[in-house]
Design an enzyme around this catalytic site. Structure first.
Site, short mmCIF file in Angstrom:
data_model
loop_
_atom_site.label_atom_id
_atom_site.label_comp_id
_atom_site.label_asym_id
_atom_site.label_seq_id
_atom_site.Cartn_x
_atom_site.Cartn_y
_atom_site.Cartn_z
N ASP A 123 0.81 -1.23 0.00
CA ASP A 123 0.00 0.00 0.00
C ASP A 123 0.84 1.27 0.00
O ASP A 123 0.42 2.31 0.54
CB ASP A 123 -0.97 0.02 1.21
CG ASP A 123 -1.87 -1.20 1.21
OD1 ASP A 123 -2.23 -1.67 0.11
OD2 ASP A 123 -2.20 -1.69 2.30
N GLY B 84 -4.62 -4.20 -3.74
CA GLY B 84 -5.59 -3.16 -4.09
C GLY B 84 -4.76 -1.97 -4.50
O GLY B 84 -4.12 -1.34 -3.65
N HIS B 85 -4.69 -1.67 -5.77
CA HIS B 85 -3.87 -0.57 -6.28
C HIS B 85 -4.78 0.57 -6.71
O HIS B 85 -5.58 0.42 -7.63
CB HIS B 85 -2.99 -1.06 -7.45
CG HIS B 85 -1.97 -2.06 -7.02
ND1 HIS B 85 -1.05 -2.62 -7.87
CD2 HIS B 85 -1.70 -2.60 -5.80
CE1 HIS B 85 -0.27 -3.45 -7.20
NE2 HIS B 85 -0.66 -3.47 -5.95
N GLN C 67 1.98 -6.08 -3.17
CA GLN C 67 2.39 -6.17 -1.77
C GLN C 67 3.68 -5.37 -1.57
O GLN C 67 3.88 -4.40 -2.28
CB GLN C 67 2.57 -7.65 -1.33
CG GLN C 67 1.27 -8.43 -1.22
CD GLN C 67 0.71 -8.89 -2.55
OE1 GLN C 67 1.39 -9.58 -3.29
NE2 GLN C 67 -0.52 -8.55 -2.85
N LYS D 119 1.84 2.13 -5.20
CA LYS D 119 2.36 1.56 -6.47
C LYS D 119 1.44 1.87 -7.64
O LYS D 119 1.88 2.27 -8.72
CB LYS D 119 2.54 0.04 -6.32
CG LYS D 119 3.53 -0.36 -5.24
CD LYS D 119 3.56 -1.85 -5.01
CE LYS D 119 2.34 -2.44 -4.34
NZ LYS D 119 2.13 -2.06 -2.95
#
Ligand code: GDP
Ligand code: IMO
Ligand code: MG
Length: 423
Positions: free
Chosen positions: A13, A40-41, A224, A16
Protein backbone atom coordinates in the site's frame (compact mmCIF):
# COMPACT_ATOMS: atom_id res chain seq x y z
CA UNK A 1 16.08 -2.74 -23.83
CA UNK A 2 15.71 -3.68 -20.19
CA UNK A 3 12.85 -4.40 -17.83
CA UNK A 4 12.34 -1.66 -15.26
CA UNK A 5 10.75 -2.78 -12.01
CA UNK A 6 8.51 -0.82 -9.66
CA UNK A 7 7.79 -2.31 -6.26
CA UNK A 8 6.93 -1.57 -2.63
CA UNK A 9 9.67 -1.37 0.00
CA UNK A 10 7.46 -1.61 3.08
CA UNK A 11 4.41 -3.74 3.94
CA UNK A 12 2.36 -2.88 0.86
CA UNK A 13 0.00 0.00 0.00
CA UNK A 14 2.88 2.38 -0.64
CA UNK A 15 1.13 3.88 -3.69
CA UNK A 16 2.36 1.56 -6.47
CA UNK A 17 -0.85 1.88 -8.49
CA UNK A 18 -0.64 5.67 -8.60
CA UNK A 19 2.97 5.73 -9.79
CA UNK A 20 2.54 2.99 -12.40
CA UNK A 21 -0.33 5.06 -13.79
CA UNK A 22 1.90 8.16 -13.84
CA UNK A 23 4.78 6.28 -15.49
CA UNK A 24 2.82 4.18 -18.00
CA UNK A 25 2.82 6.63 -20.94
CA UNK A 26 6.61 6.08 -21.04
CA UNK A 27 6.20 2.30 -21.42
CA UNK A 28 4.97 -0.03 -24.16
CA UNK A 29 4.17 -2.81 -21.71
CA UNK A 30 3.15 -2.91 -18.04
CA UNK A 31 3.40 -6.39 -16.53
CA UNK A 32 2.13 -7.45 -13.08
CA UNK A 33 4.47 -10.19 -11.91
CA UNK A 34 3.11 -11.72 -8.69
CA UNK A 35 0.39 -11.65 -6.07
CA UNK A 36 -3.29 -11.70 -6.79
CA UNK A 37 -6.46 -9.96 -5.66
CA UNK A 38 -4.97 -9.54 -2.19
CA UNK A 39 -3.62 -6.38 -3.84
CA UNK A 40 -5.59 -3.16 -4.09
CA UNK A 41 -3.87 -0.57 -6.28
CA UNK A 42 -5.55 2.83 -6.24
CA UNK A 43 -5.26 5.50 -8.87
CA UNK A 44 -6.95 8.84 -9.20
CA UNK A 45 -7.27 11.22 -12.13
CA UNK A 46 -9.88 13.64 -13.47
CA UNK A 47 -11.80 13.37 -10.17
CA UNK A 48 -12.19 9.63 -10.72
CA UNK A 49 -10.87 6.93 -8.43
CA UNK A 50 -10.20 3.30 -9.36
CA UNK A 51 -8.99 0.34 -7.31
CA UNK A 52 -7.40 -2.46 -9.31
CA UNK A 53 -6.79 -5.91 -7.84
CA UNK A 54 -5.47 -8.04 -10.69
CA UNK A 55 -5.31 -5.71 -13.67
CA UNK A 56 -2.02 -3.81 -14.12
CA UNK A 57 -2.18 -0.09 -13.37
CA UNK A 58 -1.27 0.93 -16.93
CA UNK A 59 -4.74 0.02 -18.13
CA UNK A 60 -5.98 3.62 -18.56
CA UNK A 61 -3.41 4.35 -21.24
CA UNK A 62 -4.74 2.75 -24.42
CA UNK A 63 -1.30 2.75 -26.06
CA UNK A 64 0.18 0.56 -23.34
CA UNK A 65 -0.26 -3.20 -23.38
CA UNK A 66 -1.02 -4.65 -19.93
CA UNK A 67 0.02 -8.17 -19.04
CA UNK A 68 -1.12 -10.22 -16.06
CA UNK A 69 2.06 -12.28 -15.71
CA UNK A 70 2.61 -15.95 -15.01
CA UNK A 71 3.55 -15.32 -11.38
CA UNK A 72 0.12 -13.86 -10.61
CA UNK A 73 -2.76 -15.87 -9.13
CA UNK A 74 -6.11 -14.99 -10.65
CA UNK A 75 -9.59 -15.14 -9.19
CA UNK A 76 -11.71 -15.11 -12.39
CA UNK A 77 -14.73 -13.75 -10.51
CA UNK A 78 -12.76 -10.75 -9.23
CA UNK A 79 -11.06 -10.16 -12.60
CA UNK A 80 -14.44 -10.15 -14.33
CA UNK A 81 -15.80 -7.71 -11.75
CA UNK A 82 -12.82 -5.40 -12.24
CA UNK A 83 -13.42 -5.36 -15.99
CA UNK A 84 -17.17 -4.84 -15.52
CA UNK A 85 -16.43 -1.83 -13.30
CA UNK A 86 -14.04 -0.40 -15.87
CA UNK A 87 -16.62 -0.84 -18.62
CA UNK A 88 -19.22 0.98 -16.52
CA UNK A 89 -16.75 3.86 -16.19
CA UNK A 90 -16.24 3.95 -19.96
CA UNK A 91 -13.04 1.88 -20.30
CA UNK A 92 -12.99 -1.37 -22.24
CA UNK A 93 -9.53 -2.99 -22.23
CA UNK A 94 -10.82 -6.26 -23.69
CA UNK A 95 -12.50 -4.45 -26.59
CA UNK A 96 -9.46 -2.20 -27.10
CA UNK A 97 -7.13 -5.19 -26.90
CA UNK A 98 -4.73 -3.77 -24.30
CA UNK A 99 -5.04 -6.56 -21.75
CA UNK A 100 -3.53 -10.05 -22.03
CA UNK A 101 -3.09 -12.87 -19.50
CA UNK A 102 -0.26 -15.35 -19.09
CA UNK A 103 -1.23 -18.98 -19.67
CA UNK A 104 0.99 -19.89 -16.72
CA UNK A 105 -0.92 -17.78 -14.17
CA UNK A 106 -2.61 -20.00 -11.59
CA UNK A 107 -6.33 -19.93 -10.83
CA UNK A 108 -7.82 -19.27 -7.42
CA UNK A 109 -10.72 -21.68 -6.90
CA UNK A 110 -13.66 -21.00 -4.55
CA UNK A 111 -12.33 -23.85 -2.38
CA UNK A 112 -8.94 -22.11 -2.11
CA UNK A 113 -10.76 -19.27 -0.38
CA UNK A 114 -12.54 -21.68 1.95
CA UNK A 115 -9.16 -23.19 2.82
CA UNK A 116 -7.70 -19.74 3.49
CA UNK A 117 -10.60 -18.89 5.84
CA UNK A 118 -10.48 -22.28 7.59
CA UNK A 119 -6.74 -22.04 8.13
CA UNK A 120 -6.99 -18.50 9.49
CA UNK A 121 -9.83 -19.30 11.89
CA UNK A 122 -7.95 -22.36 13.19
CA UNK A 123 -4.94 -20.16 14.03
CA UNK A 124 -7.01 -17.91 16.29
CA UNK A 125 -5.07 -14.97 17.73
CA UNK A 126 -1.84 -16.05 15.95
CA UNK A 127 -3.47 -15.73 12.54
CA UNK A 128 -1.68 -14.08 9.63
CA UNK A 129 -4.56 -11.67 9.01
CA UNK A 130 -4.70 -12.73 5.36
CA UNK A 131 -7.01 -10.97 2.94
CA UNK A 132 -9.00 -14.25 2.71
CA UNK A 133 -8.70 -14.21 -1.07
CA UNK A 134 -7.26 -17.73 -1.21
CA UNK A 135 -3.72 -16.57 -1.98
CA UNK A 136 -1.79 -18.93 0.32
CA UNK A 137 -3.65 -22.13 -0.66
CA UNK A 138 -3.36 -21.29 -4.39
CA UNK A 139 0.41 -20.80 -4.21
CA UNK A 140 0.58 -24.00 -2.12
CA UNK A 141 -1.12 -25.92 -4.95
CA UNK A 142 1.24 -24.26 -7.42
CA UNK A 143 4.39 -25.42 -5.61
CA UNK A 144 2.66 -28.67 -4.65
CA UNK A 145 2.14 -29.26 -8.39
CA UNK A 146 -1.62 -29.59 -8.16
CA UNK A 147 -2.69 -26.19 -9.44
CA UNK A 148 -4.87 -25.22 -12.37
CA UNK A 149 -3.58 -22.57 -14.74
CA UNK A 150 -5.21 -20.11 -17.11
CA UNK A 151 -3.97 -22.14 -20.09
CA UNK A 152 -5.77 -25.21 -18.75
CA UNK A 153 -9.19 -23.60 -19.16
CA UNK A 154 -9.19 -24.27 -22.90
CA UNK A 155 -8.13 -27.92 -22.57
CA UNK A 156 -10.77 -30.64 -22.96
CA UNK A 157 -10.06 -32.12 -19.51
CA UNK A 158 -10.46 -28.84 -17.58
CA UNK A 159 -13.73 -29.82 -15.85
CA UNK A 160 -12.32 -33.16 -14.83
CA UNK A 161 -9.21 -31.53 -13.38
CA UNK A 162 -11.27 -28.87 -11.60
CA UNK A 163 -13.45 -31.57 -10.00
CA UNK A 164 -10.37 -33.51 -8.92
CA UNK A 165 -8.75 -30.51 -7.24
CA UNK A 166 -12.05 -29.49 -5.66
CA UNK A 167 -12.48 -33.00 -4.23
CA UNK A 168 -9.03 -32.82 -2.71
CA UNK A 169 -9.82 -29.46 -1.13
CA UNK A 170 -13.14 -30.74 0.24
CA UNK A 171 -11.38 -33.60 1.91
CA UNK A 172 -8.95 -31.24 3.63
CA UNK A 173 -11.79 -28.89 4.56
CA UNK A 174 -13.74 -31.72 6.20
CA UNK A 175 -10.93 -31.93 8.79
CA UNK A 176 -11.58 -28.31 9.77
CA UNK A 177 -15.33 -28.84 10.30
CA UNK A 178 -18.50 -28.36 8.32
CA UNK A 179 -17.93 -27.08 4.78
CA UNK A 180 -20.10 -24.01 4.05
CA UNK A 181 -22.31 -24.02 0.97
CA UNK A 182 -20.41 -22.51 -1.95
CA UNK A 183 -22.68 -23.50 -4.85
CA UNK A 184 -23.41 -19.88 -5.80
CA UNK A 185 -19.73 -19.01 -5.78
CA UNK A 186 -18.94 -22.09 -7.84
CA UNK A 187 -21.51 -21.15 -10.48
CA UNK A 188 -20.03 -17.64 -10.64
CA UNK A 189 -16.53 -19.13 -10.91
CA UNK A 190 -17.44 -21.44 -13.79
CA UNK A 191 -19.18 -18.62 -15.63
CA UNK A 192 -16.15 -16.35 -15.08
CA UNK A 193 -13.91 -19.08 -16.49
CA UNK A 194 -15.87 -18.79 -19.75
CA UNK A 195 -15.36 -15.03 -19.63
CA UNK A 196 -11.63 -15.50 -19.02
CA UNK A 197 -11.40 -17.25 -22.38
CA UNK A 198 -12.39 -14.02 -24.13
CA UNK A 199 -9.18 -12.30 -22.93
CA UNK A 200 -6.13 -13.26 -25.05
CA UNK A 201 -3.91 -15.87 -23.38
CA UNK A 202 -0.17 -15.45 -24.02
CA UNK A 203 3.15 -17.03 -23.14
CA UNK A 204 4.42 -14.11 -21.08
CA UNK A 205 8.06 -15.19 -21.24
CA UNK A 206 8.02 -14.99 -25.05
CA UNK A 207 5.95 -11.82 -25.17
CA UNK A 208 8.17 -9.86 -22.77
CA UNK A 209 11.42 -11.05 -24.34
CA UNK A 210 10.13 -10.23 -27.83
CA UNK A 211 9.28 -6.73 -26.62
CA UNK A 212 12.82 -6.32 -25.28
CA UNK A 213 14.35 -7.57 -28.52
CA UNK A 214 12.25 -5.12 -30.51
CA UNK A 215 13.52 -2.24 -28.35
CA UNK A 216 10.20 -1.69 -26.59
CA UNK A 217 10.03 -0.50 -23.00
CA UNK A 218 8.70 -2.72 -20.23
CA UNK A 219 7.76 -1.92 -16.63
CA UNK A 220 7.17 -4.76 -14.16
CA UNK A 221 4.58 -3.86 -11.51
CA UNK A 222 4.93 -5.45 -8.10
CA UNK A 223 2.21 -6.12 -5.58
CA UNK A 224 2.39 -6.17 -1.77
CA UNK A 225 5.75 -5.04 -0.38
CA UNK A 226 9.25 -6.34 0.28
CA UNK A 227 8.61 -6.94 3.98
CA UNK A 228 5.78 -9.32 2.96
CA UNK A 229 8.08 -11.40 0.73
CA UNK A 230 7.68 -15.13 1.43
CA UNK A 231 11.45 -15.62 1.76
CA UNK A 232 12.70 -12.35 3.24
CA UNK A 233 9.66 -10.83 4.96
CA UNK A 234 8.66 -11.29 8.60
CA UNK A 235 7.80 -14.97 8.11
CA UNK A 236 5.22 -16.40 8.71
CA UNK A 237 3.46 -13.00 8.66
CA UNK A 238 4.00 -12.63 4.93
CA UNK A 239 2.20 -13.28 1.69
CA UNK A 240 2.97 -16.37 -0.40
CA UNK A 241 4.93 -14.92 -3.31
CA UNK A 242 8.27 -13.24 -3.97
CA UNK A 243 7.49 -9.56 -3.91
CA UNK A 244 11.11 -8.58 -4.65
CA UNK A 245 12.90 -7.88 -7.95
CA UNK A 246 13.74 -11.59 -8.19
CA UNK A 247 9.97 -12.21 -8.37
CA UNK A 248 9.83 -10.14 -11.56
CA UNK A 249 12.26 -12.58 -13.19
CA UNK A 250 10.34 -15.71 -12.21
CA UNK A 251 6.92 -14.10 -12.58
CA UNK A 252 7.49 -12.89 -16.13
CA UNK A 253 10.22 -15.17 -17.48
CA UNK A 254 12.97 -12.58 -17.89
CA UNK A 255 16.63 -13.14 -17.07
CA UNK A 256 18.23 -11.23 -14.15
CA UNK A 257 20.59 -9.40 -16.54
CA UNK A 258 17.61 -7.84 -18.34
CA UNK A 259 16.62 -5.85 -15.24
CA UNK A 260 17.13 -2.08 -15.66
CA UNK A 261 15.99 0.59 -13.20
CA UNK A 262 14.44 -0.63 -9.98
CA UNK A 263 12.04 1.95 -8.54
CA UNK A 264 11.46 1.42 -4.83
CA UNK A 265 8.36 3.08 -3.40
CA UNK A 266 7.91 4.00 0.23
CA UNK A 267 5.63 6.19 2.31
CA UNK A 268 7.05 9.08 4.33
CA UNK A 269 5.92 7.01 7.35
CA UNK A 270 4.96 3.33 7.64
CA UNK A 271 1.84 1.18 7.64
CA UNK A 272 1.01 -2.48 7.90
CA UNK A 273 -2.28 -4.34 7.56
CA UNK A 274 -2.74 -7.77 9.12
CA UNK A 275 -0.67 -9.45 11.82
CA UNK A 276 3.07 -9.57 12.43
CA UNK A 277 5.90 -7.47 13.80
CA UNK A 278 6.01 -3.73 13.15
CA UNK A 279 8.84 -2.20 15.22
CA UNK A 280 7.89 1.47 14.74
CA UNK A 281 4.15 1.00 15.26
CA UNK A 282 2.36 3.82 17.11
CA UNK A 283 -0.62 2.62 19.07
CA UNK A 284 -1.35 6.10 20.37
CA UNK A 285 -2.94 9.36 19.25
CA UNK A 286 -0.13 10.07 16.77
CA UNK A 287 -0.77 6.69 15.13
CA UNK A 288 -4.47 7.52 14.90
CA UNK A 289 -3.60 10.91 13.40
CA UNK A 290 -1.51 9.21 10.69
CA UNK A 291 -4.37 6.78 10.00
CA UNK A 292 -6.96 9.53 9.66
CA UNK A 293 -4.82 12.00 7.70
CA UNK A 294 -3.48 9.25 5.41
CA UNK A 295 -6.88 7.54 5.02
CA UNK A 296 -5.13 4.36 6.03
CA UNK A 297 -7.92 1.88 5.48
CA UNK A 298 -7.32 -1.12 3.19
CA UNK A 299 -8.20 -0.72 -0.50
CA UNK A 300 -9.14 -4.43 -0.70
CA UNK A 301 -10.56 -5.31 2.71
CA UNK A 302 -11.40 -1.92 4.25
CA UNK A 303 -9.46 -2.89 7.37
CA UNK A 304 -7.79 -0.12 9.39
CA UNK A 305 -4.08 -0.13 8.64
CA UNK A 306 -1.60 -0.10 11.51
CA UNK A 307 0.57 3.03 11.39
CA UNK A 308 4.00 4.11 12.60
CA UNK A 309 7.16 6.08 11.86
CA UNK A 310 9.44 5.44 8.91
CA UNK A 311 11.87 2.60 9.58
CA UNK A 312 15.32 3.08 8.02
CA UNK A 313 16.85 -0.32 8.93
CA UNK A 314 13.83 -2.00 7.27
CA UNK A 315 14.09 0.28 4.22
CA UNK A 316 17.83 -0.35 3.86
CA UNK A 317 17.13 -4.08 3.96
CA UNK A 318 14.47 -3.72 1.24
CA UNK A 319 16.80 -1.60 -0.92
CA UNK A 320 19.52 -4.23 -0.63
CA UNK A 321 17.24 -7.15 -1.50
CA UNK A 322 15.82 -5.41 -4.56
CA UNK A 323 18.85 -3.59 -5.93
CA UNK A 324 16.86 -0.35 -5.85
CA UNK A 325 18.34 2.30 -8.16
CA UNK A 326 15.78 5.07 -7.58
CA UNK A 327 13.47 5.88 -4.70
CA UNK A 328 9.99 7.36 -4.78
CA UNK A 329 8.58 8.93 -1.61
CA UNK A 330 4.80 8.88 -1.27
CA UNK A 331 2.27 10.64 0.94
CA UNK A 332 4.56 13.41 2.17
CA UNK A 333 1.42 15.58 2.49
CA UNK A 334 0.13 13.35 5.28
CA UNK A 335 2.86 14.81 7.51
CA UNK A 336 1.97 18.42 6.64
CA UNK A 337 0.62 19.25 10.11
CA UNK A 338 3.31 17.55 12.18
CA UNK A 339 5.62 19.89 14.14
CA UNK A 340 8.16 17.07 14.47
CA UNK A 341 8.60 13.86 12.53
CA UNK A 342 10.35 10.82 13.96
CA UNK A 343 12.63 8.51 12.02
CA UNK A 344 13.78 5.09 13.24
CA UNK A 345 17.54 5.00 12.60
CA UNK A 346 18.50 1.89 14.61
CA UNK A 347 17.01 -0.84 16.76
CA UNK A 348 17.82 -1.85 20.32
CA UNK A 349 17.98 -5.60 20.14
CA UNK A 350 19.30 -8.10 22.70
CA UNK A 351 20.98 -5.24 24.60
CA UNK A 352 22.79 -3.98 21.51
CA UNK A 353 22.17 -1.10 19.14
CA UNK A 354 22.00 -2.39 15.55
CA UNK A 355 21.21 -0.75 12.21
CA UNK A 356 19.90 -3.79 10.34
CA UNK A 357 16.79 -5.93 10.49
CA UNK A 358 17.51 -9.04 12.55
CA UNK A 359 16.24 -12.54 11.69
CA UNK A 360 13.96 -12.87 14.68
CA UNK A 361 11.69 -9.95 15.56
CA UNK A 362 8.56 -11.92 16.34
CA UNK A 363 9.29 -13.34 19.78
CA UNK A 364 12.21 -11.01 20.45
CA UNK A 365 11.16 -7.47 19.72
CA UNK A 366 13.38 -4.89 18.06
CA UNK A 367 12.91 -1.59 19.88
CA UNK A 368 13.18 1.42 17.59
CA UNK A 369 15.75 4.16 18.26
CA UNK A 370 14.09 7.35 17.02
CA UNK A 371 15.53 10.63 15.81
CA UNK A 372 13.34 13.75 15.64
CA UNK A 373 13.28 15.81 12.48
CA UNK A 374 11.76 19.25 12.03
CA UNK A 375 8.37 19.17 10.26
CA UNK A 376 7.52 21.59 7.41
CA UNK A 377 4.18 22.55 8.83
CA UNK A 378 2.67 23.65 5.59
CA UNK A 379 0.20 22.31 3.04
CA UNK A 380 2.20 20.77 0.18
CA UNK A 381 -0.69 19.23 -1.77
CA UNK A 382 -0.71 22.12 -4.23
CA UNK A 383 2.98 22.16 -5.09
CA UNK A 384 3.97 20.88 -8.52
CA UNK A 385 7.65 21.75 -8.94
CA UNK A 386 10.74 21.02 -6.89
CA UNK A 387 11.42 24.72 -6.39
CA UNK A 388 8.22 25.01 -4.34
CA UNK A 389 9.23 22.29 -1.86
CA UNK A 390 9.51 23.81 1.66
CA UNK A 391 13.03 23.83 3.11
CA UNK A 392 12.19 21.44 5.97
CA UNK A 393 10.71 18.89 3.51
CA UNK A 394 13.74 19.33 1.28
CA UNK A 395 15.94 18.66 4.33
CA UNK A 396 13.90 15.53 5.14
CA UNK A 397 14.46 14.25 1.58
CA UNK A 398 18.21 14.97 1.76
CA UNK A 399 18.42 13.30 5.19
CA UNK A 400 16.74 10.14 3.84
CA UNK A 401 18.86 10.04 0.68
CA UNK A 402 22.00 10.24 2.77
CA UNK A 403 20.86 7.48 5.13
CA UNK A 404 19.55 5.20 2.37
CA UNK A 405 22.34 5.92 -0.14
CA UNK A 406 19.90 5.97 -3.08
CA UNK A 407 18.47 9.13 -4.72
CA UNK A 408 14.80 10.01 -4.23
CA UNK A 409 13.68 10.80 -7.78
CA UNK A 410 9.96 11.45 -7.27
CA UNK A 411 7.85 12.92 -4.50
CA UNK A 412 4.11 12.38 -4.18
CA UNK A 413 2.02 15.02 -2.40
CA UNK A 414 -1.51 13.70 -2.93
CA UNK A 415 -3.46 10.82 -4.46
CA UNK A 416 -4.05 12.46 -7.84
CA UNK A 417 -1.91 11.72 -10.89
CA UNK A 418 -0.93 15.41 -11.08
CA UNK A 419 0.31 15.52 -7.47
CA UNK A 420 3.66 14.00 -8.44
CA UNK A 421 6.95 15.93 -8.54
CA UNK A 422 10.09 14.87 -10.36
CA UNK A 423 13.13 15.80 -8.25
P1 GDP B 1 -0.73 0.33 -3.57
O1 GDP B 1 -1.33 -0.93 -3.11
O2 GDP B 1 0.74 0.39 -3.34
O3 GDP B 1 -1.08 0.68 -4.98
O4 GDP B 1 -1.35 1.49 -2.64
P2 GDP B 1 -2.91 1.62 -2.20
O5 GDP B 1 -3.70 2.08 -3.36
O6 GDP B 1 -3.36 0.39 -1.50
O7 GDP B 1 -2.78 2.71 -1.07
C1 GDP B 1 -2.28 3.98 -1.32
C2 GDP B 1 -3.37 4.99 -0.92
O8 GDP B 1 -2.80 6.27 -0.80
C3 GDP B 1 -4.45 5.14 -1.99
O9 GDP B 1 -5.65 5.47 -1.35
C4 GDP B 1 -3.94 6.29 -2.84
O10 GDP B 1 -4.99 6.99 -3.51
C5 GDP B 1 -3.32 7.16 -1.78
N1 GDP B 1 -2.16 7.95 -2.20
C6 GDP B 1 -1.20 7.66 -3.11
N2 GDP B 1 -0.25 8.61 -3.12
C7 GDP B 1 -0.62 9.53 -2.21
C8 GDP B 1 -0.04 10.76 -1.74
O11 GDP B 1 1.03 11.17 -2.14
N3 GDP B 1 -0.74 11.44 -0.77
C9 GDP B 1 -1.92 10.99 -0.27
N4 GDP B 1 -2.51 11.71 0.67
N5 GDP B 1 -2.48 9.85 -0.69
C10 GDP B 1 -1.84 9.12 -1.64
P1 IMO C 1 -0.90 -4.17 -2.23
O1 IMO C 1 -0.43 -4.72 -3.55
C1 IMO C 1 -0.93 -4.61 2.11
C2 IMO C 1 -1.05 -8.71 3.70
C3 IMO C 1 -2.29 -9.18 4.41
C4 IMO C 1 -1.68 -10.16 5.39
C5 IMO C 1 -0.57 -10.81 4.60
C6 IMO C 1 -0.96 -12.14 3.95
O2 IMO C 1 -2.21 -3.45 -2.30
O3 IMO C 1 0.18 -3.38 -1.57
P2 IMO C 1 -2.52 -12.81 1.89
O4 IMO C 1 -3.95 -12.51 1.60
O5 IMO C 1 -1.56 -12.32 0.88
O6 IMO C 1 -2.29 -14.25 2.21
O7 IMO C 1 -2.20 -12.01 3.26
O8 IMO C 1 -0.24 -9.88 3.58
N1 IMO C 1 -1.27 -8.19 2.33
C7 IMO C 1 -1.19 -6.90 2.00
N2 IMO C 1 -0.98 -5.80 2.76
N3 IMO C 1 -1.05 -4.49 0.78
C8 IMO C 1 -1.22 -5.57 -0.01
O9 IMO C 1 -1.20 -5.49 -1.36
C9 IMO C 1 -1.33 -6.84 0.60
N4 IMO C 1 -1.54 -8.10 0.15
C10 IMO C 1 -1.48 -8.90 1.20
O10 IMO C 1 -2.94 -8.11 5.04
O11 IMO C 1 -1.08 -9.47 6.47
MG1 MG D 1 -2.88 -1.59 -1.84
Amino acid sequence: MQVDVLLGLQWGDEGKGKIVDVFCPKYDLIARFQGGPNAGHTLEFDNKKFVLNTIPSGIFNEDTLNLIGGGVVIDPIILKRELDNLRTAGFDPVGKGNLVIARRAHLILPTHQLLDAASESKMGSGKIGSTLKGIGPTYMDKTGRNGLRVGDTTLSNFTERYEKLKAKHLEILSHYGEVPDFSEKEAAFLSAIEFLKTIPHVDSEHLVNRYLKEGKSVLAEGAQGTLLDVDFGSYPFVTSSNTTTAGACTGLGVAPNTIGSVYGIFKAYATRVGGGPFPTELEDETGEQLRQLGHEFGATTGRARRTGWIDLPALKYAIMLNGVTELIMMKADVLDTFEKISVCTHYKYNGEVIDYMPYEIITNQAEPVLEEIQGWNQDVTGIRTKDEIPTALHDYITYLEKALEVPIKYLSVGPDRTQTIEL
